[in-house]
Design a protein around this motif. Structure first.
Motif, PDB file in Angstrom:
ATOM      1  N   GLY A  33       0.793  -1.209   0.000  1.00  0.00           N
ATOM      2  CA  GLY A  33       0.000   0.000   0.000  1.00  0.00           C
ATOM      3  C   GLY A  33       0.828   1.263   0.000  1.00  0.00           C
ATOM      4  N   ARG A  34       1.949   1.249   0.673  1.00  0.00           N
ATOM      5  CA  ARG A  34       2.791   2.455   0.742  1.00  0.00           C
ATOM      6  C   ARG A  34       3.401   2.815  -0.611  1.00  0.00           C
ATOM      7  N   ASP A  35       3.402   1.840  -1.538  1.00  0.00           N
ATOM      8  CA  ASP A  35       3.953   2.087  -2.878  1.00  0.00           C
ATOM      9  C   ASP A  35       2.888   2.516  -3.876  1.00  0.00           C
ATOM     10  N   LEU A  36       1.699   2.852  -3.404  1.00  0.00           N
ATOM     11  CA  LEU A  36       0.585   3.143  -4.297  1.00  0.00           C
ATOM     12  C   LEU A  36       0.929   4.167  -5.388  1.00  0.00           C
ATOM     13  N   PRO A  37       1.535   5.317  -5.088  1.00  0.00           N
ATOM     14  CA  PRO A  37       1.860   6.280  -6.155  1.00  0.00           C
ATOM     15  C   PRO A  37       2.809   5.691  -7.202  1.00  0.00           C
ATOM     16  N   LEU A  38       3.807   4.934  -6.754  1.00  0.00           N
ATOM     17  CA  LEU A  38       4.741   4.313  -7.696  1.00  0.00           C
ATOM     18  C   LEU A  38       4.023   3.302  -8.587  1.00  0.00           C
ATOM     19  N   LEU A  39       3.197   2.473  -8.003  1.00  0.00           N
ATOM     20  CA  LEU A  39       2.484   1.457  -8.773  1.00  0.00           C
ATOM     21  C   LEU A  39       1.559   2.090  -9.805  1.00  0.00           C
ATOM     22  N   GLN A  40       0.854   3.124  -9.409  1.00  0.00           N
ATOM     23  CA  GLN A  40      -0.041   3.809 -10.337  1.00  0.00           C
ATOM     24  C   GLN A  40       0.747   4.455 -11.475  1.00  0.00           C
ATOM     25  N   SER A  41       1.925   4.983 -11.170  1.00  0.00           N
ATOM     26  CA  SER A  41       2.763   5.594 -12.210  1.00  0.00           C
ATOM     27  C   SER A  41       3.269   4.549 -13.202  1.00  0.00           C
ATOM     28  N   LEU A  42       3.680   3.382 -12.695  1.00  0.00           N
ATOM     29  CA  LEU A  42       4.171   2.324 -13.574  1.00  0.00           C
ATOM     30  C   LEU A  42       3.078   1.838 -14.523  1.00  0.00           C
ATOM     31  N   LEU A  43       1.867   1.721 -14.004  1.00  0.00           N
ATOM     32  CA  LEU A  43       0.753   1.295 -14.856  1.00  0.00           C
ATOM     33  C   LEU A  43       0.418   2.360 -15.891  1.00  0.00           C
ATOM     34  N   ALA A  44       0.405   3.615 -15.472  1.00  0.00           N
ATOM     35  CA  ALA A  44       0.059   4.706 -16.388  1.00  0.00           C
ATOM     36  C   ALA A  44       1.128   4.900 -17.455  1.00  0.00           C
ATOM     37  N   GLU A  45       2.381   4.663 -17.070  1.00  0.00           N
ATOM     38  CA  GLU A  45       3.499   4.860 -18.006  1.00  0.00           C
ATOM     39  C   GLU A  45       3.345   4.014 -19.261  1.00  0.00           C
ATOM     40  N   ARG A  46       2.812   2.817 -19.112  1.00  0.00           N
ATOM     41  CA  ARG A  46       2.635   1.910 -20.247  1.00  0.00           C
ATOM     42  C   ARG A  46       1.176   1.704 -20.609  1.00  0.00           C
ATOM     43  N   ASP A  47       0.310   2.534 -20.045  1.00  0.00           N
ATOM     44  CA  ASP A  47      -1.119   2.477 -20.346  1.00  0.00           C
ATOM     45  C   ASP A  47      -1.672   1.067 -20.106  1.00  0.00           C
ATOM     46  N   LEU A  48      -1.381   0.534 -18.906  1.00  0.00           N
ATOM     47  CA  LEU A  48      -1.784  -0.829 -18.562  1.00  0.00           C
ATOM     48  C   LEU A  48      -3.032  -0.812 -17.688  1.00  0.00           C
ATOM     49  N   ARG A  49      -3.949  -1.722 -17.976  1.00  0.00           N
ATOM     50  CA  ARG A  49      -5.122  -1.932 -17.128  1.00  0.00           C
ATOM     51  C   ARG A  49      -4.793  -3.047 -16.150  1.00  0.00           C
ATOM     52  N   LEU A  50      -4.913  -2.753 -14.865  1.00  0.00           N
ATOM     53  CA  LEU A  50      -4.602  -3.753 -13.847  1.00  0.00           C
ATOM     54  C   LEU A  50      -5.758  -4.733 -13.721  1.00  0.00           C
ATOM     55  N   ARG A  51      -5.468  -6.003 -13.974  1.00  0.00           N
ATOM     56  CA  ARG A  51      -6.503  -7.047 -13.946  1.00  0.00           C
ATOM     57  C   ARG A  51      -6.638  -7.674 -12.564  1.00  0.00           C
ATOM     58  N   TRP A  52      -5.486  -7.993 -11.938  1.00  0.00           N
ATOM     59  CA  TRP A  52      -5.514  -8.671 -10.643  1.00  0.00           C
ATOM     60  C   TRP A  52      -4.438  -8.099  -9.717  1.00  0.00           C
ATOM     61  N   VAL A  53      -4.743  -8.080  -8.431  1.00  0.00           N
ATOM     62  CA  VAL A  53      -3.747  -7.897  -7.374  1.00  0.00           C
ATOM     63  C   VAL A  53      -3.632  -9.242  -6.659  1.00  0.00           C
ATOM     64  N   LEU A  54      -2.464  -9.867  -6.737  1.00  0.00           N
ATOM     65  CA  LEU A  54      -2.257 -11.208  -6.197  1.00  0.00           C
ATOM     66  C   LEU A  54      -1.330 -11.130  -4.989  1.00  0.00           C
ATOM     67  N   ARG A  55      -1.736 -11.751  -3.913  1.00  0.00           N
ATOM     68  CA  ARG A  55      -0.955 -11.704  -2.678  1.00  0.00           C
ATOM     69  C   ARG A  55      -0.560 -13.119  -2.261  1.00  0.00           C
ATOM     70  N   THR A  56       0.754 -13.359  -2.173  1.00  0.00           N
ATOM     71  CA  THR A  56       1.224 -14.674  -1.738  1.00  0.00           C
ATOM     72  C   THR A  56       0.890 -14.907  -0.275  1.00  0.00           C
ATOM     73  N   HIS A  57       0.937 -13.844   0.518  1.00  0.00           N
ATOM     74  CA  HIS A  57       0.597 -13.914   1.936  1.00  0.00           C
ATOM     75  C   HIS A  57       0.319 -12.499   2.413  1.00  0.00           C
ATOM     76  N   GLN A  58      -0.179 -12.372   3.625  1.00  0.00           N
ATOM     77  CA  GLN A  58      -0.505 -11.053   4.136  1.00  0.00           C
ATOM     78  C   GLN A  58      -0.393 -11.029   5.656  1.00  0.00           C
ATOM     79  N   HIS A  59      -0.110  -9.828   6.168  1.00  0.00           N
ATOM     80  CA  HIS A  59      -0.019  -9.615   7.613  1.00  0.00           C
ATOM     81  C   HIS A  59      -0.886  -8.402   7.955  1.00  0.00           C
ATOM     82  N   ASP A  60      -2.143  -8.493   7.566  1.00  0.00           N
ATOM     83  CA  ASP A  60      -3.028  -7.335   7.673  1.00  0.00           C
ATOM     84  C   ASP A  60      -3.373  -6.983   9.120  1.00  0.00           C
ATOM     85  N   ALA A  61      -3.201  -7.918  10.043  1.00  0.00           N
ATOM     86  CA  ALA A  61      -3.418  -7.575  11.446  1.00  0.00           C
ATOM     87  C   ALA A  61      -2.390  -6.542  11.913  1.00  0.00           C
ATOM     88  N   LEU A  62      -1.198  -6.605  11.329  1.00  0.00           N
ATOM     89  CA  LEU A  62      -0.149  -5.641  11.645  1.00  0.00           C
ATOM     90  C   LEU A  62      -0.256  -4.383  10.795  1.00  0.00           C
TER      91      LEU A  62
END
Length: 216
Positions: A33-62
Motif C-alpha cells: 500500500g505504501r507504494d501506491l503512487p509508484l504502482l499507479q505511475s508504472l501502470l500509467a506509463e505503459r497504459d496498462l489496465r490492472l486485472r488482478w492484485v495477487l498476494r502470496t501472503h498477508q499480515h493485515d493484522a499488523l
C-alpha cells in the motif's frame, strides 16, 4: 510481455509487475500500500489496465490499512485468506490477463493460507523459501505444511524454473529450483525433523518472554 521488479532495499520486500504488453493488461504480485503512487505511475506509463492484485501472503493484522490502500488500485484482490473485499483462490485456479495466464499453487506454511503464482517459466513464492526474512513474521506459522509445500509443490518443478521470493534480506531475489534443492539452508540437506526444530527455534526467538507474576 513486460516484467518489472520493485524492491524496497530497506525492508527487503519484493513486488512484481507482470503485463501482456499487446493486450495492455497487467497483474501485480505482492504490491504494498505504501507504494501506491509508484504502482499507479508504472501502470500509467505503459497504459496498462490492472486485472488482478495477487498476494502470496498477508499480515493485515499488523497493517490494518493495507487492504484499503490496495483497493485504490481498482483491481480485484486475490489471496488465500478470506477477508472483506477480496476473492479467495486455491490450488490450480487459473487467472487470465490478456493472453497470459497465472496458475495458483497452494503453498501454506509461512502463513496458513499462503499461495504461490506460476507464470511462464517462473514462480512467485513469497515467504516460502526464505524462512526467516519476512520483516513482519520471521518464522513459519505452519512449519509442517511449509516443509510439504516446498518439497512437494516447488522442488518437483523443472530444474530451470525461476523462483522469485517475497523478501531478500538474506537471499537472492531470483534463483532456480535446482539451486534451491541443492543449497537452500532450510530445505536442502536437512531432514523434516531437523527443519521443524529450526523453525521452532526461530519462532521461540521472536516471541516476547513470559513475565513471571510476582508473589506478594
Amino acid at each position: 510481455m513486460y516484467f518489472r521488479i520493485i524492491h524496497d532495499e530497506t525492508s527487503g520486500e519484493m513486488s512484481y509487475l507482470l503485463a501482456d504488453a499487446d493486450a495492455r493488461e497487467a497483474v501485480l504480485v505482492d504490491p504494498r500500500g505504501r507504494d501506491l503512487p509508484l504502482l499507479q505511475s508504472l501502470l500509467a506509463e505503459r497504459d496498462l489496465r490492472l486485472r488482478w492484485v495477487l498476494r502470496t501472503h498477508q499480515h493485515d493484522a499488523l497493517l490494518p490499512q493495507e487492504l484499503a490502500l490496495l483497493a485504490r488500485l481498482g483491481a480485484t484482490i486475490r489471496q488465500g485468506q478470506d477477508a472483506l473485499g477480496v476473492q479467495t483462490i486455491g490450488q490450480g485456479d487459473l487467472l487470465a490477463f490478456g493472453n497470459e495466464v497465472v496458475t495458483v499453487l497452494a503453498t501454506p506454511g509461512h502463513t496458513e493460507a499462503c499461495r504461490s503464482f506460476a507464470w511462464r517459466d517462473r514462480v512467485f513464492c513469497g515467504g516460502l523459501l526464505d524462512v526467516d526474512t519476512c520483516p513482519h513474521q520471521p518464522y513459519p506459522v505452519a512449519p509442517e505444511a511449509q516443509w510439504d509445500s516446498v518439497r512437494q509443490r516447488v522442488f518437483t518443478l523443472a530444474d530451470e524454473t525461476l523462483l522469485f521470493v517475497g523478501h531478500t534480506r538474506h537471499a537472492q531475489a531470483v534463483t532456480t529450483v535446482l539451486q534451491q534443492r541443492r543449497w537452500n539452508p532450510f530445505f536442502a540437506g536437512l531432514s523434516r525433523d531437523e527443519f521443524l526444530t529450526r523453525a521452532a527455534t526461530l519462532r521461540h526467538a521472536t516471541q516476547p518472554p513470559v513475565q513471571a507474576h510476582a508473589i506478594h
